[in-house]
Design a protein around this motif. Sequence first.
Motif, PDB file in Angstrom:
ATOM      1  N   GLN A  51      -2.116  -6.941 -11.327  1.00 50.83           N
ATOM      2  CA  GLN A  51      -3.418  -7.013 -10.680  1.00 50.83           C
ATOM      3  C   GLN A  51      -4.163  -5.679 -10.725  1.00 50.83           C
ATOM      4  O   GLN A  51      -3.630  -4.636 -10.335  1.00 50.83           O
ATOM      5  N   ALA A  52      -5.388  -5.758 -11.196  1.00 56.64           N
ATOM      6  CA  ALA A  52      -6.218  -4.564 -11.314  1.00 56.64           C
ATOM      7  C   ALA A  52      -6.430  -3.892  -9.958  1.00 56.64           C
ATOM      8  O   ALA A  52      -6.403  -2.665  -9.853  1.00 56.64           O
ATOM      9  N   GLU A  53      -6.634  -4.679  -8.909  1.00 59.49           N
ATOM     10  CA  GLU A  53      -6.878  -4.103  -7.592  1.00 59.49           C
ATOM     11  C   GLU A  53      -5.651  -3.360  -7.083  1.00 59.49           C
ATOM     12  O   GLU A  53      -5.766  -2.314  -6.436  1.00 59.49           O
ATOM     13  N   THR A  54      -4.461  -3.878  -7.381  1.00 57.21           N
ATOM     14  CA  THR A  54      -3.236  -3.197  -6.981  1.00 57.21           C
ATOM     15  C   THR A  54      -3.104  -1.872  -7.717  1.00 57.21           C
ATOM     16  O   THR A  54      -2.738  -0.844  -7.122  1.00 57.21           O
ATOM     17  N   ALA A  55      -3.409  -1.878  -9.016  1.00 52.75           N
ATOM     18  CA  ALA A  55      -3.362  -0.639  -9.800  1.00 52.75           C
ATOM     19  C   ALA A  55      -4.367   0.383  -9.268  1.00 52.75           C
ATOM     20  O   ALA A  55      -4.070   1.584  -9.180  1.00 52.75           O
ATOM     21  N   ARG A  56      -5.563  -0.090  -8.901  1.00 50.90           N
ATOM     22  CA  ARG A  56      -6.575   0.816  -8.359  1.00 50.90           C
ATOM     23  C   ARG A  56      -6.116   1.431  -7.047  1.00 50.90           C
ATOM     24  O   ARG A  56      -6.233   2.647  -6.827  1.00 50.90           O
ATOM     25  N   ARG A  57      -5.563   0.594  -6.162  1.00 51.62           N
ATOM     26  CA  ARG A  57      -5.076   1.095  -4.883  1.00 51.62           C
ATOM     27  C   ARG A  57      -3.943   2.094  -5.082  1.00 51.62           C
ATOM     28  O   ARG A  57      -3.860   3.111  -4.382  1.00 51.62           O
ATOM     29  N   ALA A  58      -3.077   1.810  -6.042  1.00 45.37           N
ATOM     30  CA  ALA A  58      -1.971   2.725  -6.307  1.00 45.37           C
ATOM     31  C   ALA A  58      -2.504   4.072  -6.772  1.00 45.37           C
ATOM     32  O   ALA A  58      -2.017   5.135  -6.357  1.00 45.37           O
ATOM     33  N   PRO A 107       9.091  -7.273  -8.513  1.00 46.84           N
ATOM     34  CA  PRO A 107       7.675  -6.866  -8.487  1.00 46.84           C
ATOM     35  C   PRO A 107       7.378  -5.749  -7.496  1.00 46.84           C
ATOM     36  O   PRO A 107       6.347  -5.081  -7.610  1.00 46.84           O
ATOM     37  N   LEU A 108       8.257  -5.536  -6.523  1.00 49.90           N
ATOM     38  CA  LEU A 108       7.990  -4.556  -5.483  1.00 49.90           C
ATOM     39  C   LEU A 108       7.800  -3.154  -6.050  1.00 49.90           C
ATOM     40  O   LEU A 108       6.902  -2.420  -5.658  1.00 49.90           O
ATOM     41  N   THR A 109       8.645  -2.770  -6.977  1.00 45.25           N
ATOM     42  CA  THR A 109       8.648  -1.392  -7.456  1.00 45.25           C
ATOM     43  C   THR A 109       7.773  -1.173  -8.690  1.00 45.25           C
ATOM     44  O   THR A 109       7.730  -0.069  -9.229  1.00 45.25           O
ATOM     45  N   ALA A 110       7.070  -2.206  -9.138  1.00 42.64           N
ATOM     46  CA  ALA A 110       6.122  -2.049 -10.243  1.00 42.64           C
ATOM     47  C   ALA A 110       4.749  -1.756  -9.660  1.00 42.64           C
ATOM     48  O   ALA A 110       4.228  -2.522  -8.845  1.00 42.64           O
ATOM     49  N   LEU A 111       4.148  -0.652 -10.053  1.00 46.81           N
ATOM     50  CA  LEU A 111       2.913  -0.184  -9.424  1.00 46.81           C
ATOM     51  C   LEU A 111       1.809  -1.241  -9.391  1.00 46.81           C
ATOM     52  O   LEU A 111       1.070  -1.345  -8.413  1.00 46.81           O
ATOM     53  N   GLU A 112       1.673  -2.018 -10.453  1.00 40.41           N
ATOM     54  CA  GLU A 112       0.495  -2.874 -10.600  1.00 40.41           C
ATOM     55  C   GLU A 112       0.771  -4.363 -10.407  1.00 40.41           C
ATOM     56  O   GLU A 112      -0.131  -5.188 -10.570  1.00 40.41           O
ATOM     57  N   HIS A 135       3.651  -0.693 -16.473  1.00 38.49           N
ATOM     58  CA  HIS A 135       3.153  -0.905 -17.832  1.00 38.49           C
ATOM     59  C   HIS A 135       1.750  -0.307 -17.974  1.00 38.49           C
ATOM     60  O   HIS A 135       1.088  -0.519 -18.992  1.00 38.49           O
ATOM     61  N   LEU A 136       1.313   0.430 -16.970  1.00 34.25           N
ATOM     62  CA  LEU A 136      -0.043   0.989 -16.996  1.00 34.25           C
ATOM     63  C   LEU A 136      -0.176   2.081 -18.061  1.00 34.25           C
ATOM     64  O   LEU A 136       0.741   2.869 -18.265  1.00 34.25           O
TER      65      LEU A 136
END
Length: 329
Positions: A51-58, A107-112, A135-136
């Motif tokens: 999710q793009a929003e999760t990546a942005r928040r991270a 999925p917990l430990t994957a940033l996005e 995978h970012l």
Amino acid sequence: MEQFVASLPDEKKPIAQQLVATMKEMMGQSFDFKSMKCSEWKGYRFIPFFQAETARRAFENYEFEENTILLASYPKTGTNWTAEVIRQILYGDNERFSALSKALPPPLTALEIWRPEKLDLLEHIPLPRRVLLTHLPEELVNYEKLKKKNGKVVVLVRNPKDQAVSWFHFTKNRHFDGLRDEISSDWNQFLSDYVQGKHPMITKPGQWYPDFLLGWNKHKDEDNILFLVFEDMKRDPQKEIRRLANFLEVELNNERVSSIAQSTSFDSMKKAADAGAVDSAQVHKSLNMMRKGQVGSWKDSFTVAQSELMDSIIEKKLGDTDINFTYVL
């Protein structure tokens, strides 16, 4: 996974329980993958569930803990294999930490991956050292923030021909049902689209695997970056395990190196996945994460013309770097 949920403060348990429930639903046969859509951030298109929003928040809000380890990889380059090697290097000699690290929902430990709220759970993982996966591309990771916390990055490298074949077979899974119009099930069309950068793999249009490597290669000479090569791991796993442990500043005796090499061999991990021995293994089995794990099987799929075309594209993309690939052992 329930063991992890039980370790959390009460106010954090609901979001963790939702994550576990989602994982169990996805491992079943009734989950509607066709309804999942791509998202986008900074021109990068994210495949569903990433999710793009999760990546942005991270990137903007997540604070890395001291000495965090980030495993940065493009899909189908050995992510789960290497993550298990790292897990055993860090926790293999501690029964409690080993059991807990096995129980973490993948999925917990994957940033996005998954919803942004899950980032609030990371600080509550009761392990002495944080290991995160992504995978970012480098541009979407707050590398400077990680570096300030003495974080380390392990970047995976696999030859692009085997990676492409592995990706092709992986995308046949039902988890990609929502992308059938974008990712062809015909090999010739699939490969043509792939090397033109038409797959939404957290990439911009026109980008694919070599562009991911180019991004991280900017940091190749920095002390906190290690490039780990899939084929080297296959050729001499004990040597590469020692190299990885040294980079992570973990001392291993010869017995532990040998034990890790044995238990993380493809056959051993495939058997664990097939048996669903631990929570993460159940997920790997459900998603068909492990197929062959070989070097050189690309020759069963590529025509001579396709092989030469990829050689030409890789030369144009990476010819000015010191990134080289091993296509056969």
